[in-house]
Design a protein around this motif. Structure first.
Motif, PDB file in Angstrom:
ATOM      1  N   GLU A  62      -3.607   5.002   1.236  1.00 56.20           N
ATOM      2  CA  GLU A  62      -2.703   4.242   2.115  1.00 56.20           C
ATOM      3  C   GLU A  62      -2.917   2.736   1.956  1.00 56.20           C
ATOM      4  O   GLU A  62      -1.946   1.972   1.896  1.00 56.20           O
ATOM      5  N   GLN A  63      -4.175   2.317   1.874  1.00 64.82           N
ATOM      6  CA  GLN A  63      -4.453   0.895   1.629  1.00 64.82           C
ATOM      7  C   GLN A  63      -3.890   0.478   0.275  1.00 64.82           C
ATOM      8  O   GLN A  63      -3.317  -0.603   0.141  1.00 64.82           O
ATOM      9  N   ALA A  64      -4.051   1.336  -0.718  1.00 61.69           N
ATOM     10  CA  ALA A  64      -3.579   1.016  -2.064  1.00 61.69           C
ATOM     11  C   ALA A  64      -2.055   0.909  -2.104  1.00 61.69           C
ATOM     12  O   ALA A  64      -1.507   0.035  -2.785  1.00 61.69           O
ATOM     13  N   ALA A  65      -1.355   1.769  -1.370  1.00 60.17           N
ATOM     14  CA  ALA A  65       0.113   1.693  -1.329  1.00 60.17           C
ATOM     15  C   ALA A  65       0.553   0.368  -0.721  1.00 60.17           C
ATOM     16  O   ALA A  65       1.521  -0.254  -1.187  1.00 60.17           O
ATOM     17  N   GLU A  66      -0.149  -0.100   0.295  1.00 61.67           N
ATOM     18  CA  GLU A  66       0.159  -1.413   0.884  1.00 61.67           C
ATOM     19  C   GLU A  66      -0.128  -2.519  -0.126  1.00 61.67           C
ATOM     20  O   GLU A  66       0.609  -3.502  -0.212  1.00 61.67           O
ATOM     21  N   GLN A  67      -1.189  -2.359  -0.896  1.00 64.15           N
ATOM     22  CA  GLN A  67      -1.488  -3.342  -1.940  1.00 64.15           C
ATOM     23  C   GLN A  67      -0.399  -3.354  -3.018  1.00 64.15           C
ATOM     24  O   GLN A  67      -0.035  -4.419  -3.522  1.00 64.15           O
ATOM     25  N   ALA A  68       0.139  -2.198  -3.339  1.00 61.57           N
ATOM     26  CA  ALA A  68       1.237  -2.120  -4.313  1.00 61.57           C
ATOM     27  C   ALA A  68       2.471  -2.839  -3.779  1.00 61.57           C
ATOM     28  O   ALA A  68       3.199  -3.494  -4.535  1.00 61.57           O
ATOM     29  N   ARG A  69       2.702  -2.741  -2.493  1.00 58.58           N
ATOM     30  CA  ARG A  69       3.824  -3.451  -1.856  1.00 58.58           C
ATOM     31  C   ARG A  69       3.646  -4.971  -2.006  1.00 58.58           C
ATOM     32  O   ARG A  69       4.588  -5.692  -2.308  1.00 58.58           O
ATOM     33  N   ILE A  70       2.413  -5.446  -1.814  1.00 57.20           N
ATOM     34  CA  ILE A  70       2.123  -6.871  -1.989  1.00 57.20           C
ATOM     35  C   ILE A  70       2.338  -7.277  -3.447  1.00 57.20           C
ATOM     36  O   ILE A  70       2.903  -8.340  -3.721  1.00 57.20           O
ATOM     37  N   CYS A  71       1.921  -6.432  -4.374  1.00 61.79           N
ATOM     38  CA  CYS A  71       2.148  -6.710  -5.797  1.00 61.79           C
ATOM     39  C   CYS A  71       3.642  -6.883  -6.077  1.00 61.79           C
ATOM     40  O   CYS A  71       4.043  -7.806  -6.798  1.00 61.79           O
ATOM     41  N   ASP A 104     -11.355  11.488 -10.457  1.00 59.05           N
ATOM     42  CA  ASP A 104     -10.751  12.677  -9.843  1.00 59.05           C
ATOM     43  C   ASP A 104      -9.517  12.363  -8.992  1.00 59.05           C
ATOM     44  O   ASP A 104      -8.873  13.266  -8.482  1.00 59.05           O
ATOM     45  N   PHE A 105      -9.151  11.082  -8.858  1.00 60.92           N
ATOM     46  CA  PHE A 105      -7.982  10.717  -8.059  1.00 60.92           C
ATOM     47  C   PHE A 105      -6.717  10.908  -8.890  1.00 60.92           C
ATOM     48  O   PHE A 105      -6.621  10.405 -10.005  1.00 60.92           O
ATOM     49  N   THR A 106      -5.754  11.642  -8.339  1.00 54.72           N
ATOM     50  CA  THR A 106      -4.514  11.925  -9.074  1.00 54.72           C
ATOM     51  C   THR A 106      -3.262  11.515  -8.295  1.00 54.72           C
ATOM     52  O   THR A 106      -2.157  11.918  -8.645  1.00 54.72           O
ATOM     53  N   GLY A 107      -3.415  10.689  -7.287  1.00 55.35           N
ATOM     54  CA  GLY A 107      -2.282  10.303  -6.457  1.00 55.35           C
ATOM     55  C   GLY A 107      -1.648   8.969  -6.825  1.00 55.35           C
ATOM     56  O   GLY A 107      -1.038   8.317  -5.974  1.00 55.35           O
ATOM     57  N   GLN A 108      -1.760   8.559  -8.087  1.00 56.82           N
ATOM     58  CA  GLN A 108      -1.212   7.274  -8.506  1.00 56.82           C
ATOM     59  C   GLN A 108       0.279   7.116  -8.174  1.00 56.82           C
ATOM     60  O   GLN A 108       0.688   6.048  -7.698  1.00 56.82           O
ATOM     61  N   PRO A 109       1.110   8.148  -8.369  1.00 58.16           N
ATOM     62  CA  PRO A 109       2.529   7.973  -8.022  1.00 58.16           C
ATOM     63  C   PRO A 109       2.762   7.617  -6.554  1.00 58.16           C
ATOM     64  O   PRO A 109       3.598   6.761  -6.248  1.00 58.16           O
ATOM     65  N   LYS A 110       2.011   8.231  -5.653  1.00 57.17           N
ATOM     66  CA  LYS A 110       2.178   7.902  -4.229  1.00 57.17           C
ATOM     67  C   LYS A 110       1.730   6.479  -3.929  1.00 57.17           C
ATOM     68  O   LYS A 110       2.317   5.812  -3.086  1.00 57.17           O
ATOM     69  N   VAL A 111       0.706   6.007  -4.613  1.00 51.43           N
ATOM     70  CA  VAL A 111       0.263   4.623  -4.422  1.00 51.43           C
ATOM     71  C   VAL A 111       1.370   3.658  -4.847  1.00 51.43           C
ATOM     72  O   VAL A 111       1.733   2.739  -4.116  1.00 51.43           O
ATOM     73  N   ILE A 112       1.944   3.880  -6.015  1.00 53.89           N
ATOM     74  CA  ILE A 112       2.959   2.962  -6.547  1.00 53.89           C
ATOM     75  C   ILE A 112       4.275   3.081  -5.780  1.00 53.89           C
ATOM     76  O   ILE A 112       5.114   2.180  -5.827  1.00 53.89           O
TER      77      ILE A 112
END
Length: 154
Positions: A62-71, A104-112
């Protein structure tokens, strides 16, 4: 959708930041014909990263998705600096997102999705794009996310 992209950004409670200065030997954008490519944007806010580390360890998805929004917001600032007004964007053609993550993290699409969703909110149908979301071992400055985009402009 009513209003300009800049007005929609303001309605979201956001504002375009200053263009992030390149950290190396490159320019923030490169234009060829009707396409503008942005350099990869890390989630700088007022000149610094507010979150660092790997998704799946120190950083939550969730933090990473917000960071992607800032990007994405930083990429829009670079794009506007190149073309003058975001209303000149015909469409967002492609987004490439990099996620510094544990093996082991595979949720990259949800982050972006953080970036993709913002582009949809700002441009509507013209914000729908092709995309890649890639997990990487590390990003500059220990950023959790980096996003670049390609836009067709008039």
């Amino acid at each position: 959708m009513a209003g300009t992209p800049e007005e929609r950004i303001a309605e979201l409670g956001l504002e375009l930041p200053e263009v992030v200065a390149p950290a190396g030997s490159y320019v923030p954008t490169a234009r060829t014909g009707s396409l503008v490519y942005t350099a990869g944007q890390v989630p700088m806010v007022e000149g610094k990263l507010t979150v660092t580390g790997k998704v799946g360890a120190e950083v939550t998805p969730e933090q990473a998705a917000e960071q992607a929004r800032i990007c994405a917001l930083n990429a829009l600032a670079a794009l506007k600096a190149e073309i003058g007004e975001l209303s000149r964007v015909v469409r967002i053609v492609k987004v490439v997102g990099f996620v510094a993550s544990t093996p082991d993290f595979t949720g990259q699409p949800k982050v972006i999705n953080g970036a993709s969703d913002l582009l949809g909110e700002v441009f509507g149908e013209a914000g729908r794009h092709a995309r890649s979301a890639v997990g990487v071992a590390a990003l500059p400055l220990d950023a959790a996310v980096e996003v670049e985009l390609i836009a067709e402009v008039s």
